[in-house]
Design a protein around this motif. Structure first.
Motif, short mmCIF file in Angstrom:
data_model
loop_
_atom_site.label_atom_id
_atom_site.label_comp_id
_atom_site.label_asym_id
_atom_site.label_seq_id
_atom_site.Cartn_x
_atom_site.Cartn_y
_atom_site.Cartn_z
N GLU A 402 0.82 -1.22 0.00
CA GLU A 402 0.00 0.00 0.00
C GLU A 402 0.85 1.26 0.00
O GLU A 402 0.54 2.23 -0.69
CB GLU A 402 -0.96 -0.02 1.19
CG GLU A 402 -2.02 -1.12 1.08
CD GLU A 402 -2.92 -1.21 2.30
OE1 GLU A 402 -2.76 -0.35 3.20
OE2 GLU A 402 -3.77 -2.12 2.36
N ASP A 403 1.93 1.25 0.77
CA ASP A 403 2.81 2.42 0.81
C ASP A 403 3.47 2.65 -0.54
O ASP A 403 3.65 3.80 -0.98
CB ASP A 403 3.88 2.27 1.89
CG ASP A 403 3.30 2.39 3.30
OD1 ASP A 403 2.21 2.97 3.42
OD2 ASP A 403 3.94 1.90 4.25
N SER A 406 1.01 4.00 -3.27
CA SER A 406 0.65 5.42 -3.15
C SER A 406 1.59 6.31 -3.95
O SER A 406 1.26 7.47 -4.23
CB SER A 406 0.67 5.84 -1.67
OG SER A 406 1.99 5.79 -1.15
N GLN A 407 2.76 5.78 -4.34
CA GLN A 407 3.72 6.57 -5.11
C GLN A 407 3.39 6.58 -6.61
O GLN A 407 3.92 7.39 -7.36
CB GLN A 407 5.13 6.02 -4.92
CG GLN A 407 5.64 6.08 -3.51
CD GLN A 407 7.00 5.40 -3.37
OE1 GLN A 407 7.64 5.06 -4.35
NE2 GLN A 407 7.44 5.21 -2.14
N SER A 410 1.71 9.80 -8.75
CA SER A 410 1.40 10.87 -7.80
C SER A 410 1.78 12.24 -8.34
O SER A 410 1.42 13.26 -7.77
CB SER A 410 2.16 10.62 -6.49
OG SER A 410 3.56 10.68 -6.71
#
Length: 416
Positions: A402-403, A406-407, A410
């Motif tokens: 998930e982390d 998120s990139q 973006s």
């Protein structure tokens, strides 16, 4: 078990160093198919390579004469790039394993048995045969302007081989290419690496990320620069593809850390992830309209992209990418990960390899956004994951992702 060896008329092996304890116990089905010549010294082995036709080299590497035999291996790669190279780790330090494994198709402990050895030889044969098919050679050969390995990349490899690791010396090599140095700093300061403070000097980037990671970033940036997106291609953004490869690489490295595998496996997984989809750039640049139709058909039929590529183009983007990496003599495990990252069950290995990390990271992370609604990323091969005994870790890695997800796209990643 030895099907790829049995397909060959004869397999001649050149063995440098001490033999395995059970070397005389060659499996029954290989007797008469395999011949082994022993050499005691690198000079003798090189002379034999010049006179006779060998398909496989097995080299025993120990701490006592590591540098001498490592440098001999580098000469073998330069003079005989098509030969299979198997290293036997006889008490090496981790950094020595990392260096030598970049030159070898497989790395085995010196305590391994002869059956395991020839199983790995068979898998290496399969890799060479699969990544060097006539149809792939013809497809890539028709490209008018193929990229070559950047001089700075070669110089960084030479520096690593000679144990030059001073940040100032490495920075001086990279700064020979001012434009690419600026791109490297842009990448290092992007959201991909989430550093606590901005980096203004290549020397500082080398200290933070390490020579190998900087070298690999240099290579992938140069390749994407060589294949810029033009107005003929609108299927997906090359920039988004680059960004995603970066995130897949970092996630693959994180999976390797979770598995506590050797650093050389993590390094190769990172590089393979960066390069996993370069075949797409080649195909999209060469035949944009046809490739767009291929993506549309794969989406309409809900079939894996590589299956429709094979049907309509005669090659897959994995084959095209792997063949190009083979031309550049990149580490065989990197070539293997690129070739099989969407179909890892085509291999028979039960070990955690760079392929494992790349397949998992590519499968778990969100897909590349494209106008055809075609799934470009891999789908988790449950059969492969189960074979390696990793099925119980999938949910944990999905949470980890998930982390990294998120990139994606973006706006702060934009690597080239």
């Amino acid at each position: 078990m030895f099907e790829y060896i049995l397909k060959e008329d004869q397999i001649a092996v050149l063995w440098l160093g001490k033999p395995l304890a059970d070397l005389n116990n060659v499996p029954v089905e290989l007797q008469g198919k395999v011949s082994i010549d022993l050499a005691k010294q690198p000079e003798q082995a090189m002379e034999m390579l010049g006179r006779l036709d060998y398909q496989v080299i097995v080299v025993q590497l120990s701490q006592d004469d590591f540098e001498f035999r490592y440098n001999w291996l580098r000469k073998v790669v330069a003079k005989h790039p098509g030969i299979i190279r198997i290293m036997l780790n006889d008490g090496l330090q981790n950094y020595q394993v990392a260096k030598a494994s970049e030159l070898c198709h497989r790395s085995l402990l010196f305590t391994s048995g002869v059956t395991e050895l020839f199983h790995e030889v068979g898998q290496s044969l399969r890799l060479i045969q699969s990544s060097n098919k006539p149809a792939v050679r013809e497809y890539v050969g028709a490209i008018e302007r193929l990229p070559s390995l950047p001089g700075v990349y070669v110089a960084l490899n030479d520096a690593l081989a000679s144990d030059i690791n001073g940040a100032a010396e490495i920075a001086a090599i990279i700064e020979r290419d001012p434009a690419m140095s600026a791109k490297i700093l842009q990448l290092v300061n992007s959201a991909f690496f989430a550093l606590s403070s901005k980096v203004f000097k290549i020397k500082d980037a080398v200290v933070i990320l390490g020579v190998r990671q900087i070298r690999d970033l240099f290579l992938v940036s140069r390749i994407f620069e060589h294949f810029p997106q033009d107005r003929n291609w609108a299927g997906f953004s090359f920039e988004n593809l680059f960004d995603r490869c970066m995130v897949v690489g970092r996630f693959a490295r994180a999976i390797c850390r979770e598995q506590r595998v050797n650093a050389d496996i993590a390094d190769k997984a990172f590089l393979a992830a960066l390069l996993q989809d370069i075949g797409m750039l080649v195909i999209a640049t060469r035949e944009a309209d046809h490739y767009s139709e291929v993506l549309q058909e794969a989406a309409r039929l809900n079939h894996p992209l590589y299956a429709i590529e094979k049907l309509r183009l005669g090659v897959t983007h994995m084959e095209v990418g792997a063949y190009m990496l083979g031309l550049w003599n990149l580490p065989p495990e990197v070539v293997e990960a690129v070739l099989y990252h969407s179909n890892p069950n085509a291999t028979s290995s039960e070990k955690f390899t760079p392929l494992t990390a790349v397949h998992l990271a590519d499968s778990i992370l969100p897909d590349v956004v494209n106008i055809n609604d075609c799934r470009i990323s891999s789908q988790v091969s449950e059969k492969y994951v189960t074979r390696l005994g990793l099925q119980n870790k999938l949910s944990h890695w999905q949470q980890m992702s998930e982390d990294f997800a998120s990139q994606l796209y973006s706006g702060s990643g934009s690597g080239f």
